[in-house]
Design a protein around this motif. Structure first.
Motif, PDB file in Angstrom:
ATOM      1  N   THR A 152       0.813  -1.219   0.000  1.00 57.07           N
ATOM      2  CA  THR A 152       0.000   0.000   0.000  1.00 57.07           C
ATOM      3  C   THR A 152       0.845   1.266   0.000  1.00 57.07           C
ATOM      4  O   THR A 152       0.311   2.367  -0.039  1.00 57.07           O
ATOM      5  CB  THR A 152      -0.957   0.052   1.209  1.00 57.07           C
ATOM      6  OG1 THR A 152      -0.189   0.214   2.407  1.00 57.07           O
ATOM      7  CG2 THR A 152      -1.843  -1.173   1.280  1.00 57.07           C
ATOM      8  N   GLY A 153       2.180   1.108   0.091  1.00 58.68           N
ATOM      9  CA  GLY A 153       3.068   2.266   0.071  1.00 58.68           C
ATOM     10  C   GLY A 153       3.550   2.728   1.432  1.00 58.68           C
ATOM     11  O   GLY A 153       4.286   3.712   1.526  1.00 58.68           O
ATOM     12  N   VAL A 154       3.174   2.037   2.494  1.00 59.60           N
ATOM     13  CA  VAL A 154       3.662   2.384   3.830  1.00 59.60           C
ATOM     14  C   VAL A 154       5.155   2.057   3.889  1.00 59.60           C
ATOM     15  O   VAL A 154       5.574   0.986   3.465  1.00 59.60           O
ATOM     16  CB  VAL A 154       2.885   1.616   4.922  1.00 59.60           C
ATOM     17  CG1 VAL A 154       3.503   1.816   6.290  1.00 59.60           C
ATOM     18  CG2 VAL A 154       1.417   2.045   4.920  1.00 59.60           C
ATOM     19  N   SER A 155       5.949   2.988   4.415  1.00 61.64           N
ATOM     20  CA  SER A 155       7.404   2.797   4.417  1.00 61.64           C
ATOM     21  C   SER A 155       7.971   2.336   5.754  1.00 61.64           C
ATOM     22  O   SER A 155       9.123   1.921   5.822  1.00 61.64           O
ATOM     23  CB  SER A 155       8.098   4.094   4.003  1.00 61.64           C
ATOM     24  OG  SER A 155       7.806   5.111   4.948  1.00 61.64           O
ATOM     25  N   GLN A 156       7.169   2.414   6.827  1.00 62.63           N
ATOM     26  CA  GLN A 156       7.656   2.023   8.150  1.00 62.63           C
ATOM     27  C   GLN A 156       6.474   1.642   9.025  1.00 62.63           C
ATOM     28  O   GLN A 156       5.399   2.227   8.911  1.00 62.63           O
ATOM     29  CB  GLN A 156       8.404   3.192   8.795  1.00 62.63           C
ATOM     30  CG  GLN A 156       8.886   2.912  10.206  1.00 62.63           C
ATOM     31  CD  GLN A 156       9.681   4.061  10.763  1.00 62.63           C
ATOM     32  OE1 GLN A 156      10.879   4.124  10.555  1.00 62.63           O
ATOM     33  NE2 GLN A 156       9.033   4.967  11.464  1.00 62.63           N
ATOM     34  N   VAL A 157       6.689   0.665   9.917  1.00 70.32           N
ATOM     35  CA  VAL A 157       5.656   0.286  10.876  1.00 70.32           C
ATOM     36  C   VAL A 157       6.262   0.248  12.275  1.00 70.32           C
ATOM     37  O   VAL A 157       7.483   0.157  12.434  1.00 70.32           O
ATOM     38  CB  VAL A 157       5.031  -1.092  10.550  1.00 70.32           C
ATOM     39  CG1 VAL A 157       4.259  -1.045   9.242  1.00 70.32           C
ATOM     40  CG2 VAL A 157       6.074  -2.198  10.533  1.00 70.32           C
ATOM     41  N   VAL A 158       5.375   0.316  13.253  1.00 69.56           N
ATOM     42  CA  VAL A 158       5.767   0.166  14.649  1.00 69.56           C
ATOM     43  C   VAL A 158       4.951  -0.965  15.259  1.00 69.56           C
ATOM     44  O   VAL A 158       3.873  -1.301  14.759  1.00 69.56           O
ATOM     45  CB  VAL A 158       5.555   1.466  15.470  1.00 69.56           C
ATOM     46  CG1 VAL A 158       6.415   2.592  14.933  1.00 69.56           C
ATOM     47  CG2 VAL A 158       4.098   1.851  15.536  1.00 69.56           C
ATOM     48  N   ALA A 159       5.464  -1.531  16.325  1.00 71.92           N
ATOM     49  CA  ALA A 159       4.722  -2.486  17.154  1.00 71.92           C
ATOM     50  C   ALA A 159       4.891  -2.036  18.594  1.00 71.92           C
ATOM     51  O   ALA A 159       6.016  -1.850  19.054  1.00 71.92           O
ATOM     52  CB  ALA A 159       5.247  -3.906  16.974  1.00 71.92           C
ATOM     53  N   MET A 160       3.788  -1.830  19.265  1.00 71.58           N
ATOM     54  CA  MET A 160       3.798  -1.407  20.661  1.00 71.58           C
ATOM     55  C   MET A 160       3.538  -2.646  21.514  1.00 71.58           C
ATOM     56  O   MET A 160       2.478  -3.274  21.387  1.00 71.58           O
ATOM     57  CB  MET A 160       2.736  -0.350  20.897  1.00 71.58           C
ATOM     58  CG  MET A 160       2.919   0.896  20.028  1.00 71.58           C
ATOM     59  SD  MET A 160       4.380   1.835  20.467  1.00 71.58           S
ATOM     60  CE  MET A 160       3.716   2.793  21.824  1.00 71.58           C
ATOM     61  N   VAL A 161       4.514  -3.005  22.375  1.00 71.75           N
ATOM     62  CA  VAL A 161       4.454  -4.270  23.100  1.00 71.75           C
ATOM     63  C   VAL A 161       4.739  -4.036  24.580  1.00 71.75           C
ATOM     64  O   VAL A 161       5.712  -3.360  24.927  1.00 71.75           O
ATOM     65  CB  VAL A 161       5.487  -5.269  22.526  1.00 71.75           C
ATOM     66  CG1 VAL A 161       5.430  -6.597  23.269  1.00 71.75           C
ATOM     67  CG2 VAL A 161       5.279  -5.477  21.030  1.00 71.75           C
ATOM     68  N   ASN A 162       3.929  -4.624  25.432  1.00 72.72           N
ATOM     69  CA  ASN A 162       4.188  -4.591  26.866  1.00 72.72           C
ATOM     70  C   ASN A 162       5.555  -5.218  27.116  1.00 72.72           C
ATOM     71  O   ASN A 162       5.882  -6.267  26.553  1.00 72.72           O
ATOM     72  CB  ASN A 162       3.088  -5.367  27.604  1.00 72.72           C
ATOM     73  CG  ASN A 162       3.216  -5.294  29.101  1.00 72.72           C
ATOM     74  OD1 ASN A 162       4.194  -5.777  29.677  1.00 72.72           O
ATOM     75  ND2 ASN A 162       2.240  -4.689  29.743  1.00 72.72           N
ATOM     76  N   SER A 163       6.349  -4.598  27.961  1.00 78.34           N
ATOM     77  CA  SER A 163       7.728  -5.050  28.177  1.00 78.34           C
ATOM     78  C   SER A 163       7.816  -6.444  28.789  1.00 78.34           C
ATOM     79  O   SER A 163       8.859  -7.089  28.708  1.00 78.34           O
ATOM     80  CB  SER A 163       8.476  -4.055  29.064  1.00 78.34           C
ATOM     81  OG  SER A 163       7.882  -3.997  30.346  1.00 78.34           O
ATOM     82  N   ARG A 164       6.737  -6.948  29.369  1.00 80.15           N
ATOM     83  CA  ARG A 164       6.729  -8.299  29.943  1.00 80.15           C
ATOM     84  C   ARG A 164       6.198  -9.348  28.962  1.00 80.15           C
ATOM     85  O   ARG A 164       6.232 -10.537  29.268  1.00 80.15           O
ATOM     86  CB  ARG A 164       5.883  -8.314  31.216  1.00 80.15           C
ATOM     87  CG  ARG A 164       6.451  -7.444  32.333  1.00 80.15           C
ATOM     88  CD  ARG A 164       5.592  -7.466  33.590  1.00 80.15           C
ATOM     89  NE  ARG A 164       4.253  -6.929  33.342  1.00 80.15           N
ATOM     90  CZ  ARG A 164       3.127  -7.630  33.445  1.00 80.15           C
ATOM     91  NH1 ARG A 164       3.137  -8.890  33.787  1.00 80.15           N
ATOM     92  NH2 ARG A 164       1.965  -7.050  33.197  1.00 80.15           N
ATOM     93  N   ASN A 165       5.740  -8.926  27.802  1.00 82.25           N
ATOM     94  CA  ASN A 165       5.135  -9.852  26.848  1.00 82.25           C
ATOM     95  C   ASN A 165       6.222 -10.498  25.975  1.00 82.25           C
ATOM     96  O   ASN A 165       6.462 -10.098  24.839  1.00 82.25           O
ATOM     97  CB  ASN A 165       4.101  -9.119  25.991  1.00 82.25           C
ATOM     98  CG  ASN A 165       3.275 -10.051  25.145  1.00 82.25           C
ATOM     99  OD1 ASN A 165       3.666 -11.194  24.886  1.00 82.25           O
ATOM    100  ND2 ASN A 165       2.132  -9.567  24.699  1.00 82.25           N
ATOM    101  N   GLU A 166       6.860 -11.496  26.534  1.00 86.04           N
ATOM    102  CA  GLU A 166       7.996 -12.130  25.865  1.00 86.04           C
ATOM    103  C   GLU A 166       7.616 -12.775  24.536  1.00 86.04           C
ATOM    104  O   GLU A 166       8.421 -12.784  23.598  1.00 86.04           O
ATOM    105  CB  GLU A 166       8.642 -13.151  26.803  1.00 86.04           C
ATOM    106  CG  GLU A 166       9.281 -12.508  28.017  1.00 86.04           C
ATOM    107  CD  GLU A 166       9.850 -13.513  29.000  1.00 86.04           C
ATOM    108  OE1 GLU A 166      10.006 -14.692  28.629  1.00 86.04           O
ATOM    109  OE2 GLU A 166      10.142 -13.108  30.141  1.00 86.04           O
TER     110      GLU A 166
END
Length: 168
Positions: free
Chosen positions: A121-135
């Motif tokens: 779709t043309g998106v150049s970057q993504v993020v993932a937001m993750v709880n620091s304990r979620n191994e």
């Protein structure tokens, strides 16, 4: 030795998927990093409707994940970050999987398909937001090649978290 990833099918969520998500996520382990308890059905009805809008507007959303036999396992996909805090204006990838499907490679397979669809779709970057304990989710970000970009404290839960980034 790496094992082959399972077959995963993704579809834009239907009205019926709200019921399936509600059932799939009705387990304390699944909800550990999402408030600790199952959400009401109305939450999933609103979420599936919003994801259909995202797909129509952006060409991506949190898609329903189906196994080889067509059973709903959960969701994976991408959406614009929905909050005023954190990576505002960026595209977040995410996933949630029913407990019975954990540890079989479904999330990794579905997240890789998500990255390809979002890239298209043309998106150049993504993020993932993750709880620091979620191994488990942190391990998925690593398998996707994401790198830790910053840490944060969620203003809604006071939980410590990580923001991972990946250039597409």
């Amino acid at each position: 030795m790496n094992r082959a990833l399972p077959v995963v099918h993704l579809r834009v969520p239907t009205d019926e998927d709200a019921f399936a998500w509600h059932r799939a996520f009705d387990h304390p382990d699944v909800m550990e990093f999402h408030g600790g308890k199952s959400a009401e059905l109305s939450v999933y009805e609103e979420l599936t409707a919003r994801q259909r809008r995202h797909d129509a507007e952006h060409g991506f959303c949190f898609w329903t994940m189906l196994d080889e036999e067509g059973r709903v396992m959960g969701f994976t996909g991408a959406q614009p970050w929905p909050y005023e805090w954190g990576p505002k204006g960026e595209i977040e990838i995410g996933w949630r999987l029913g407990r019975e499907y954990w540890g079989k490679g479904y999330v990794t397979a579905a997240a890789r398909a998500t990255l390809e669809r979002v890239r298209a779709t043309g998106v150049s970057q993504v993020v993932a937001m993750v709880n620091s304990r979620n191994e488990r989710s942190i391990a998925v970000t690593r398998r996707l090649g994401m790198e830790l970009a910053e840490t944060f404290t969620s203003p809604t839960s006071d939980q410590f978290g990580h923001c991972y980034r990946l250039a597409l």
